[in-house]
Design a protein around this motif. Structure first.
Motif, PDB file in Angstrom:
ATOM      1  N   LEU A   1     -11.698 -20.860 -28.712  1.00 51.74           N
ATOM      2  CA  LEU A   1     -11.073 -19.873 -29.597  1.00 51.74           C
ATOM      3  C   LEU A   1      -9.919 -19.220 -28.858  1.00 51.74           C
ATOM      4  O   LEU A   1     -10.066 -18.782 -27.718  1.00 51.74           O
ATOM      5  N   VAL A   2      -8.768 -19.150 -29.523  1.00 57.91           N
ATOM      6  CA  VAL A   2      -7.582 -18.560 -28.910  1.00 57.91           C
ATOM      7  C   VAL A   2      -6.801 -17.814 -29.977  1.00 57.91           C
ATOM      8  O   VAL A   2      -6.883 -18.161 -31.165  1.00 57.91           O
ATOM      9  N   GLN A   3      -6.063 -16.805 -29.567  1.00 63.16           N
ATOM     10  CA  GLN A   3      -5.241 -16.050 -30.519  1.00 63.16           C
ATOM     11  C   GLN A   3      -3.923 -16.782 -30.778  1.00 63.16           C
ATOM     12  O   GLN A   3      -3.480 -17.605 -29.978  1.00 63.16           O
ATOM     13  N   THR A   4      -3.316 -16.456 -31.891  1.00 70.23           N
ATOM     14  CA  THR A   4      -1.994 -17.005 -32.224  1.00 70.23           C
ATOM     15  C   THR A   4      -1.023 -16.775 -31.064  1.00 70.23           C
ATOM     16  O   THR A   4      -0.967 -15.684 -30.509  1.00 70.23           O
ATOM     17  N   GLY A   5      -0.305 -17.839 -30.718  1.00 74.17           N
ATOM     18  CA  GLY A   5       0.635 -17.761 -29.608  1.00 74.17           C
ATOM     19  C   GLY A   5       0.055 -18.159 -28.275  1.00 74.17           C
ATOM     20  O   GLY A   5       0.788 -18.320 -27.287  1.00 74.17           O
ATOM     21  N   GLY A   6      -1.250 -18.358 -28.229  1.00 73.50           N
ATOM     22  CA  GLY A   6      -1.921 -18.713 -26.986  1.00 73.50           C
ATOM     23  C   GLY A   6      -1.828 -20.197 -26.669  1.00 73.50           C
ATOM     24  O   GLY A   6      -1.180 -20.967 -27.383  1.00 73.50           O
ATOM     25  N   SER A   7      -2.511 -20.573 -25.581  1.00 73.92           N
ATOM     26  CA  SER A   7      -2.486 -21.963 -25.107  1.00 73.92           C
ATOM     27  C   SER A   7      -3.894 -22.473 -24.847  1.00 73.92           C
ATOM     28  O   SER A   7      -4.810 -21.688 -24.562  1.00 73.92           O
ATOM     29  N   LEU A   8      -4.046 -23.775 -24.968  1.00 74.03           N
ATOM     30  CA  LEU A   8      -5.300 -24.443 -24.645  1.00 74.03           C
ATOM     31  C   LEU A   8      -4.991 -25.812 -24.073  1.00 74.03           C
ATOM     32  O   LEU A   8      -3.967 -26.417 -24.426  1.00 74.03           O
ATOM     33  N   ASP A   9      -5.882 -26.289 -23.222  1.00 74.96           N
ATOM     34  CA  ASP A   9      -5.770 -27.638 -22.677  1.00 74.96           C
ATOM     35  C   ASP A   9      -7.006 -28.439 -23.058  1.00 74.96           C
ATOM     36  O   ASP A   9      -8.128 -27.990 -22.825  1.00 74.96           O
ATOM     37  N   LEU A  10      -6.783 -29.603 -23.636  1.00 75.34           N
ATOM     38  CA  LEU A  10      -7.871 -30.517 -23.956  1.00 75.34           C
ATOM     39  C   LEU A  10      -7.851 -31.691 -22.980  1.00 75.34           C
ATOM     40  O   LEU A  10      -6.778 -32.136 -22.563  1.00 75.34           O
ATOM     41  N   SER A  11      -9.051 -32.175 -22.660  1.00 71.85           N
ATOM     42  CA  SER A  11      -9.170 -33.338 -21.788  1.00 71.85           C
ATOM     43  C   SER A  11     -10.046 -34.386 -22.442  1.00 71.85           C
ATOM     44  O   SER A  11     -10.950 -34.061 -23.218  1.00 71.85           O
TER      45      SER A  11
ATOM     46  N   GLN B   1     -16.277 -37.522 -29.687  1.00 69.45           N
ATOM     47  CA  GLN B   1     -17.131 -36.759 -30.589  1.00 69.45           C
ATOM     48  C   GLN B   1     -16.404 -35.555 -31.184  1.00 69.45           C
ATOM     49  O   GLN B   1     -16.878 -34.964 -32.161  1.00 69.45           O
ATOM     50  N   GLY B   2     -15.277 -35.191 -30.621  1.00 64.37           N
ATOM     51  CA  GLY B   2     -14.481 -34.084 -31.136  1.00 64.37           C
ATOM     52  C   GLY B   2     -14.770 -32.780 -30.422  1.00 64.37           C
ATOM     53  O   GLY B   2     -15.886 -32.536 -29.939  1.00 64.37           O
ATOM     54  N   THR B   3     -13.751 -31.938 -30.369  1.00 63.88           N
ATOM     55  CA  THR B   3     -13.899 -30.601 -29.784  1.00 63.88           C
ATOM     56  C   THR B   3     -13.182 -29.600 -30.703  1.00 63.88           C
ATOM     57  O   THR B   3     -12.086 -29.876 -31.181  1.00 63.88           O
ATOM     58  N   GLN B   4     -13.829 -28.473 -30.950  1.00 68.74           N
ATOM     59  CA  GLN B   4     -13.301 -27.499 -31.901  1.00 68.74           C
ATOM     60  C   GLN B   4     -12.229 -26.633 -31.269  1.00 68.74           C
ATOM     61  O   GLN B   4     -12.413 -26.094 -30.171  1.00 68.74           O
ATOM     62  N   VAL B   5     -11.115 -26.508 -31.989  1.00 70.09           N
ATOM     63  CA  VAL B   5     -10.045 -25.585 -31.612  1.00 70.09           C
ATOM     64  C   VAL B   5      -9.874 -24.595 -32.760  1.00 70.09           C
ATOM     65  O   VAL B   5      -9.653 -25.013 -33.904  1.00 70.09           O
ATOM     66  N   THR B   6      -9.999 -23.323 -32.459  1.00 66.23           N
ATOM     67  CA  THR B   6      -9.830 -22.293 -33.478  1.00 66.23           C
ATOM     68  C   THR B   6      -8.768 -21.308 -33.020  1.00 66.23           C
ATOM     69  O   THR B   6      -8.869 -20.742 -31.937  1.00 66.23           O
ATOM     70  N   VAL B   7      -7.746 -21.140 -33.860  1.00 67.82           N
ATOM     71  CA  VAL B   7      -6.653 -20.219 -33.557  1.00 67.82           C
ATOM     72  C   VAL B   7      -6.741 -19.058 -34.538  1.00 67.82           C
ATOM     73  O   VAL B   7      -6.605 -19.251 -35.749  1.00 67.82           O
ATOM     74  N   SER B   8      -6.991 -17.870 -34.015  1.00 72.54           N
ATOM     75  CA  SER B   8      -7.138 -16.693 -34.875  1.00 72.54           C
ATOM     76  C   SER B   8      -5.784 -16.022 -35.084  1.00 72.54           C
ATOM     77  O   SER B   8      -4.940 -15.993 -34.193  1.00 72.54           O
ATOM     78  N   SER B   9      -5.625 -15.461 -36.262  1.00 69.42           N
ATOM     79  CA  SER B   9      -4.348 -14.797 -36.601  1.00 69.42           C
ATOM     80  C   SER B   9      -4.374 -13.331 -36.224  1.00 69.42           C
ATOM     81  O   SER B   9      -5.403 -12.786 -35.843  1.00 69.42           O
TER      82      SER B   9
ATOM     83  N   HIS C   1      -1.895 -30.593 -23.753  1.00 72.28           N
ATOM     84  CA  HIS C   1      -1.592 -29.195 -23.466  1.00 72.28           C
ATOM     85  C   HIS C   1      -0.945 -28.600 -24.708  1.00 72.28           C
ATOM     86  O   HIS C   1       0.086 -29.104 -25.165  1.00 72.28           O
ATOM     87  N   MET C   2      -1.544 -27.566 -25.226  1.00 73.14           N
ATOM     88  CA  MET C   2      -1.090 -26.966 -26.473  1.00 73.14           C
ATOM     89  C   MET C   2      -0.577 -25.557 -26.215  1.00 73.14           C
ATOM     90  O   MET C   2      -1.324 -24.698 -25.726  1.00 73.14           O
ATOM     91  N   ASN C   3       0.679 -25.333 -26.550  1.00 77.36           N
ATOM     92  CA  ASN C   3       1.321 -24.025 -26.400  1.00 77.36           C
ATOM     93  C   ASN C   3       1.654 -23.439 -27.760  1.00 77.36           C
ATOM     94  O   ASN C   3       1.740 -24.156 -28.761  1.00 77.36           O
ATOM     95  N   THR C   4       1.897 -22.147 -27.772  1.00 78.29           N
ATOM     96  CA  THR C   4       2.337 -21.439 -28.979  1.00 78.29           C
ATOM     97  C   THR C   4       1.479 -21.832 -30.181  1.00 78.29           C
ATOM     98  O   THR C   4       1.992 -22.242 -31.241  1.00 78.29           O
ATOM     99  N   LEU C   5       0.201 -21.720 -30.010  1.00 73.06           N
ATOM    100  CA  LEU C   5      -0.731 -22.155 -31.043  1.00 73.06           C
ATOM    101  C   LEU C   5      -0.629 -21.286 -32.292  1.00 73.06           C
ATOM    102  O   LEU C   5      -0.383 -20.075 -32.213  1.00 73.06           O
ATOM    103  N   LYS C   6      -0.821 -21.934 -33.439  1.00 72.94           N
ATOM    104  CA  LYS C   6      -0.754 -21.281 -34.739  1.00 72.94           C
ATOM    105  C   LYS C   6      -2.094 -21.452 -35.460  1.00 72.94           C
ATOM    106  O   LYS C   6      -2.838 -22.398 -35.160  1.00 72.94           O
ATOM    107  N   PRO C   7      -2.387 -20.590 -36.412  1.00 78.95           N
ATOM    108  CA  PRO C   7      -3.646 -20.740 -37.162  1.00 78.95           C
ATOM    109  C   PRO C   7      -3.785 -22.130 -37.807  1.00 78.95           C
ATOM    110  O   PRO C   7      -4.900 -22.663 -37.899  1.00 78.95           O
TER     111      PRO C   7
END
Length: 114
Positions: free
Chosen positions: A11-21, A106-114, A81-87
């Motif tokens: 879970l990340v806020q709008t504008g945040g970053s996440l890295d998936l592997s 199997q998938g991994t959940q990414v949730t971007v909150s507004s 690598h995901m930058n400037t994440l949006k909902p």
């Protein structure tokens, strides 16, 4: 049977970053290409980014300039690598690999909150 194991969602806020592997169960160079797909609730699975065996990246228009797909040869892993994440980036992200047939993680959940 090839296994693809994803990690790094969350879970990340709008504008945040996440890295998936993504770690495949065999050598990453044995695949013709690999990539990341995502599926939002109620929508079809869509391509996010792909990487050819030679290292050429291709991005969906919606993520160009914000996401980067890469490969770590030493760790035998694929990354997103995901930058400037949006909902609208919210969804389950899947690692994909192709070598004669396609394989899915199997998938991994990414949730971007507004």
């Amino acid at each position: 049977q090839v296994q693809l194991v994803e990690s790094g969602g969350g879970l990340v806020q709008t504008g945040g970053s996440l890295d998936l592997s993504c770690e495949p169960s065999r050598n990453i160079y044995s695949f013709d290409h690999m990539g990341w797909y995502r599926q939002a609730p109620g929508k079809q699975r869509e391509v996010v980014a792909t990487l050819t065996q030679s290292g050429l990246p291709v991005y969906a228009d919606a993520v160009k300039g914000r996401f980067t797909i890469s490969r770590n040869n030493a760790k035998n892993t694929l990354h997103l690598h995901m930058n400037t994440l949006k909902p609208e980036d919210t969804g389950v992200y899947y690692c994909y690999a192709y070598s004669r047939v396609g394989y899915w993680g199997q998938g991994t959940q990414v949730t971007v909150s507004s």
